[in-house]
Design a protein around this motif. Structure first.
Motif, short mmCIF file in Angstrom:
data_model
loop_
_atom_site.label_atom_id
_atom_site.label_comp_id
_atom_site.label_asym_id
_atom_site.label_seq_id
_atom_site.Cartn_x
_atom_site.Cartn_y
_atom_site.Cartn_z
N VAL A 1 -2.42 -3.80 -4.64
CA VAL A 1 -3.03 -2.53 -5.07
C VAL A 1 -2.81 -1.45 -4.04
CG1 VAL A 1 -5.22 -1.41 -5.60
CG2 VAL A 1 -4.73 -3.67 -6.54
N ALA A 2 -3.01 -1.78 -2.76
CA ALA A 2 -2.82 -0.79 -1.71
C ALA A 2 -1.37 -0.33 -1.64
CB ALA A 2 -3.26 -1.37 -0.36
N THR A 3 -0.43 -1.27 -1.76
CA THR A 3 0.99 -0.90 -1.73
C THR A 3 1.36 -0.01 -2.90
OG1 THR A 3 1.51 -2.98 -0.62
CG2 THR A 3 3.34 -1.81 -1.66
N TRP A 4 0.90 -0.39 -4.10
CA TRP A 4 1.21 0.42 -5.28
C TRP A 4 0.61 1.82 -5.17
CZ3 TRP A 4 4.05 1.30 -9.33
CH2 TRP A 4 3.57 2.09 -10.36
N THR A 5 -0.62 1.92 -4.70
CA THR A 5 -1.26 3.22 -4.57
C THR A 5 -0.54 4.09 -3.55
OG1 THR A 5 -3.38 2.19 -5.10
CG2 THR A 5 -3.45 4.37 -4.12
N LEU A 6 -0.14 3.48 -2.43
CA LEU A 6 0.56 4.23 -1.40
C LEU A 6 1.90 4.73 -1.91
CD1 LEU A 6 0.81 5.20 1.52
CD2 LEU A 6 1.71 2.95 2.13
N LEU A 7 2.65 3.87 -2.58
CA LEU A 7 3.95 4.29 -3.11
C LEU A 7 3.78 5.40 -4.14
CD1 LEU A 7 5.73 0.83 -3.48
CD2 LEU A 7 6.18 2.60 -1.77
N ARG A 8 2.79 5.29 -4.99
CA ARG A 8 2.57 6.31 -6.00
C ARG A 8 2.24 7.65 -5.36
NH1 ARG A 8 -2.54 6.41 -9.94
NH2 ARG A 8 -3.39 5.87 -7.92
N LYS A 9 1.43 7.63 -4.32
CA LYS A 9 1.10 8.88 -3.64
C LYS A 9 2.31 9.46 -2.92
CE LYS A 9 -3.27 8.90 -4.72
NZ LYS A 9 -3.83 9.94 -5.60
N LEU A 10 3.11 8.58 -2.30
CA LEU A 10 4.28 9.07 -1.57
C LEU A 10 5.30 9.68 -2.52
CD1 LEU A 10 4.77 6.25 1.09
CD2 LEU A 10 3.88 8.55 1.46
N PHE A 11 5.57 9.02 -3.63
CA PHE A 11 6.54 9.54 -4.59
C PHE A 11 6.03 10.82 -5.24
CE2 PHE A 11 8.35 5.19 -4.59
CZ PHE A 11 9.65 5.55 -4.27
N ALA A 12 4.72 10.96 -5.33
CA ALA A 12 4.16 12.19 -5.88
C ALA A 12 4.07 13.28 -4.82
CB ALA A 12 2.79 11.92 -6.47
N GLN A 13 4.55 12.96 -3.60
CA GLN A 13 4.55 13.90 -2.48
C GLN A 13 3.14 14.40 -2.17
OE1 GLN A 13 7.40 16.97 -3.27
NE2 GLN A 13 9.14 15.62 -2.93
N ARG A 14 2.21 13.47 -2.20
CA ARG A 14 0.84 13.81 -1.85
C ARG A 14 0.47 13.08 -0.55
NH1 ARG A 14 -2.16 12.84 -7.66
NH2 ARG A 14 -1.00 14.41 -8.85
N VAL A 15 -0.50 13.64 0.12
CA VAL A 15 -1.00 13.00 1.34
C VAL A 15 -1.86 11.80 0.95
CG1 VAL A 15 -2.38 13.31 3.43
CG2 VAL A 15 -0.95 15.18 2.56
N TRP A 16 -1.74 10.70 1.69
CA TRP A 16 -2.51 9.49 1.38
C TRP A 16 -4.00 9.77 1.46
CZ3 TRP A 16 -3.17 5.03 -0.67
CH2 TRP A 16 -4.16 4.18 -0.20
N ASN A 17 -4.71 9.32 0.44
CA ASN A 17 -6.16 9.50 0.35
C ASN A 17 -6.79 8.18 -0.06
OD1 ASN A 17 -8.81 10.17 -0.26
ND2 ASN A 17 -8.26 12.15 -1.16
N PRO A 18 -7.76 7.67 0.68
CA PRO A 18 -8.37 6.39 0.31
C PRO A 18 -8.95 6.37 -1.09
CG PRO A 18 -9.08 7.05 2.50
CD PRO A 18 -8.32 8.20 1.92
N ARG A 19 -9.29 7.57 -1.62
CA ARG A 19 -9.86 7.60 -2.96
C ARG A 19 -8.86 7.14 -4.01
NH1 ARG A 19 -13.27 13.27 -3.19
NH2 ARG A 19 -14.63 12.86 -1.40
N GLY A 20 -7.59 7.23 -3.67
CA GLY A 20 -6.57 6.81 -4.62
C GLY A 20 -6.65 5.33 -4.92
N ALA A 21 -7.24 4.54 -4.04
CA ALA A 21 -7.38 3.11 -4.27
C ALA A 21 -8.64 2.79 -5.06
CB ALA A 21 -7.42 2.37 -2.94
N GLY A 22 -9.35 3.82 -5.48
CA GLY A 22 -10.54 3.59 -6.28
C GLY A 22 -11.81 3.51 -5.46
N LEU A 23 -11.73 3.85 -4.17
CA LEU A 23 -12.91 3.79 -3.32
C LEU A 23 -13.55 5.16 -3.24
CD1 LEU A 23 -11.47 1.62 -0.44
CD2 LEU A 23 -12.58 0.88 -2.53
N LYS A 24 -14.76 5.28 -3.72
CA LYS A 24 -15.43 6.57 -3.75
C LYS A 24 -16.23 6.75 -2.47
CE LYS A 24 -15.82 6.41 -8.78
NZ LYS A 24 -16.75 6.40 -9.93
N TRP A 25 -15.52 7.19 -1.44
CA TRP A 25 -16.19 7.32 -0.15
C TRP A 25 -17.03 8.60 -0.09
CZ3 TRP A 25 -16.31 3.16 2.46
CH2 TRP A 25 -15.25 2.27 2.37
N SER A 26 -18.17 8.48 0.51
CA SER A 26 -19.01 9.65 0.72
C SER A 26 -18.45 10.45 1.89
CB SER A 26 -20.44 9.21 1.04
OG SER A 26 -21.18 10.32 1.50
#
Length: 768
Positions: free
Chosen positions: A170-195
């Motif tokens: 999941v982490a690898t897929w999320t990271l690749l998706r963000k990179l290909f979308a030319q976005r900065v990595w965000n932990p929320r992309g993995a489904g973690l709703k951090w305060s």
């Protein structure tokens, strides 16, 4: 006629104020003088105390300050870190390091999803989510390894693969998706709703000093955290030296791995007690398919509980007392020699301390703040803002509308952490599970005032405790006939246990006395003379407690400290490291205690004392006084290092290469057998000895036949260990084993003496 407020009345008013100002100034100077005197007196007394471990080693009184001259000899310290010929090897640690961090990442990922599923991640600060997720994930994964291991390690292997692979995928897929979308990595992309809430809410009205004047303090404690954290990792990934670790903390997982299942071990009573942290060792062995690298990986995970603890202490203290106080609390925690000594050795006392503290944090943050908001902030000190109103953390205000289901979710999460403490040691029930249940029930009742909700909360707490730790007690109930084996013999009995063993166990594990003098002596031991106590814990904790004596959070912290100390004093045999669950709570008080020196304009004193203590702790750790310090030496050398395992074990491992693969060693008196490569029959001093079972009442011919049937190639007798066990006040050892038996069997031609090191009374016999 006088006018009101005329000039003659102004000097009179000023005269009224001058004595008050003078009194305040005098009071401030008196407080500063008393604080200086107290800290200096404690510090001098601390370094002047006799140092028992080194006094025993050098056979003369050694004071703590005598280690300071090593500052002038750094080359002598560094030379101990490398191999015997100066070799440096870190690459051989990669399998263990990689496995440990992958398992920790998986625990973090699953723990995060548990917090999200319970809708608690927004009730905690961003910093608190991280360590709590790791600790909850470790508690759950440990219990899953136990449950699957009871069925067979084949299922454990597949369970662990799923547990590890899913987060990585999941982490690898999320990271690749963000990179290909030319976005900065965000932990929320993995489904973690951090305060994203700030951790410096100043909930107690404490003013966080964030100006440039605190930069040296931040630099000192941040540097200490980095340096001591690195040393902890380097030491924790080394082979074990501690007797208990080689007897059961690592030996029990090794035997489970060799057997292929988690089961009852009749020859090792300690292996049948809760081994929650040791399940990470077994899991690493299963993942790698290797005992030795798996043992190092699991031992490292046990050590990294201390890092998670420092992280949690820091963010929790920062939330209420400011970032400088948080850094100070974490720095004091990680630089206390007890923390690195115990954690790097593979002992679980710091892991237990961190789990107990984590349960307190979850309960306080999710339920305590809710009551605080409803009561208008009366839980905290009477510090007010400019408008005269009490300042509350944003989370506490938001908790006013916390739904009943979320309160119950918090109770369930607390139950999971209580189960984690109960899975580490039996004392985890008393240190953690019981006070967690009392505090959670109290705060839940004060929040809801509903009997039905309270009953549901109790049931959810028990459910969480069972899901994260109940398997150990169910295992013992089924396999040993006693859920708390070997305790509670009068109530439950237990397989392979009898009244004589229970009486001997109770005698040596009972408190040594209850006099007022003993209490004072033990209190002084905890606060001052304890072997690896730090120089900063007691003075800064006392200063913080006095400064915030009306603070409700500090009150609950002191209650936890008092509870654990009393349990330690009344119900254990008062080994030093058994009181360590107190340490995280004391360090929370140390943070504002250190920050108080800034208010008193004693910043110079605080930095001087802190730097001196850090240098002392650094010398204690790096010189090998408290830690096995072969940080950079090749593992191939360390596994057979005579200084670590003794020349006799080195000899036994060399003999193993000349024996058939199914040949066994029979060990008499020696139970710390983890490092032996050959299959070994042994027993702890409390269990029935295999030698006695095989030879008692039998003639030499029958003994010889029995030894051959059991494929015993060598018999090793550790007379030094037997003498230690038989010494007054020690654990005891069966009287059956005597030198005359072995002399008779040598005369009968059953045993043949083998060559042993010249300086040992121990014996090795070849079965003819």
């Amino acid at each position: 006629m006088k006018k009101t407020g005329s000039k003659p009345e102004i000097p009179h008013q000023n005269r009224d104020r001058f004595p008050c100002q003078a009194a305040v100034a005098f009071r401030t100077r008196a407080i500063r003088g008393f604080v200086i005197l107290a800290i200096v007196a404690y510090t001098l007394g601390f370094y002047a105390c006799e140092w028992r471990p080194l006094s025993e080693a050098f056979q003369r009184p050694v004071r703590r300050f005598e280690i300071f001259p090593l500052v002038l000899l750094p080359d002598q310290i560094v030379s101990q870190w490398t191999g015997s010929h100066g070799e440096i090897a870190l690459g051989d640690r990669i399998p263990a390091l990689a496995t440990a961090f992958i398992m920790l990442f998986a625990a973090f990922w699953w723990g995060s999803w548990i917090l999200v599923g319970l809708r608690l991640e927004n009730r905690l600060t961003r910093g608190e989510n991280g360590p709590l997720a790791i600790l909850i994930g470790l508690a759950v994964s440990s219990h899953l390894i136990l449950i699957s291991g009871l069925v067979g390690l084949y299922w454990t292997r597949w369970l662990l693969r799923f547990w590890v692979v899913v987060p990585l995928a999941v982490a690898t897929w999320t990271l690749l998706r963000k990179l290909f979308a030319q976005r900065v990595w965000n932990p929320r992309g993995a489904g973690l709703k951090w305060s994203m809430r700030s951790s410096n809410a100043n909930a107690t009205g404490w003013k966080d000093s964030g100006d440039a004047s605190t930069f040296p303090d931040r630099l000192i404690f941040t540097g200490a955290l980095i340096v001591f954290g690195t040393l902890l990792v380097l030491a924790a990934v080394l082979p074990p030296t501690d007797f208990d670790v080689r007897e059961y903390h690592l030996q029990a997982p090794k035997e489970f791995f060799q057997i292929g299942a988690v089961t009852f071990l009749p020859h090792n009573v300690y292996a049948n007690m809760p081994l929650g942290a040791e399940m990470h060792v077994l899991g690493a062995m299963v993942l790698l398919g290797d005992i030795w690298n798996g043992a190092l990986a699991g031992k490292l995970i046990i050590g990294l509980y201390a890092v998670a603890g420092a992280w949690l202490v820091s963010v929790f203290t920062s939330r209420y007392f400011g970032s400088v106080a948080g850094l100070a609390a974490a720095g004091i925690f990680i630089t206390t020699p007890w923390v690195i000594s115990v954690s790097s050795a593979g002992l679980v006392d710091i892991a237990l301390a961190v789990m107990v503290f984590a349960g307190f944090v979850v309960i306080w943050e999710t339920l305590g703040c809710s009551e605080l908001a409803k009561r208008g902030g009366k839980f905290f000190s009477p510090s007010t803002d400019a408008k005269g109103t009490l300042e509350l953390p944003q989370s506490a205000v938001g908790d006013v509308g916390l739904e009943g289901t979320q309160k119950l979710s918090a109770i369930f999460a607390a139950g999971l952490l209580a189960g984690g403490t109960a899975s580490l040691k039996y004392t985890g029930l008393a240190y953690g599970a019981v006070p967690m249940a009392i505090l959670a029930g109290h705060l839940l009742w004060r929040n809801v005032r509903d009997v039905k909700t309270l009953i549901i909360g109790i049931l959810l707490f028990v459910l969480g405790l069972g899901l994260a730790g109940g398997g150990w007690y169910l295992k013992n109930l089924v396999l040993a006939g006693n859920p708390v084996y070997p305790l509670g013999y009068a109530l439950f009995d237990g397989h392979n246990w009898d009244a004589a063993k229970a009486a001997r166990w109770h005698r040596v594990h009972s408190p040594p006395g209850f006099t007022a003098f003993t209490l004072a002596k033990d209190f002084l031991r905890v606060t001052l003379t304890s072997d690896w106590q730090g120089a900063l814990v007691a003075p800064f904790a006392v200063l913080g407690a006095v400064k915030l004596r009306r603070n409700r959070l500090v009150f609950h912290t002191l209650v936890q400290v008092g509870w654990i100390f009393l349990i330690w004093w009344f119900f254990t045999h008062r080994i030093d490291r058994f009181w360590l669950p107190i340490l995280p709570f004391l360090c929370v008080l140390c943070g504002p205690g250190f920050a108080t020196l800034d208010e008193l304009r004693l910043r110079w004193l605080g930095r001087l004392v802190v730097l001196t203590a850090i240098v002392w702790s650094l010398l204690v750790v790096t010189s090998g006084a408290a830690v096995y310090n072969r940080f950079l030496a090749p593992l191939a050398e360390l596994w057979n290092d005579p200084a670590r395992i003794g020349q006799e074990h080195v000899l036994l491992n060399e003999l193993y290469s000349r024996l058939p693969h199914d040949a066994k060693l029979l060990s008499v008196g020696e139970a710390a057998v983890f490092d032996l490569r050959m299959p070994v029959l042994y027993a702890t001093c409390f269990d029935d000895q295999p030698w006695e079972r095989m030879t008692k009442g039998k003639p030499p011919e029958e003994i010889h036949h029995e030894l051959k049937m059991q494929k015993i190639a060598y018999v090793y007798v550790n007379w030094l260990e037997i003498a230690r066990y038989r010494s007054p006040g020690n654990y005891g050892f069966t009287d059956f084993v005597q030198p005359a038996q072995f002399r008779e069997l040598v005369k009968a031609g059953v045993l043949v003496p083998a060559l042993m090191p010249a300086d040992t009374p121990n014996q090795l016999f070849l079965v003819k």
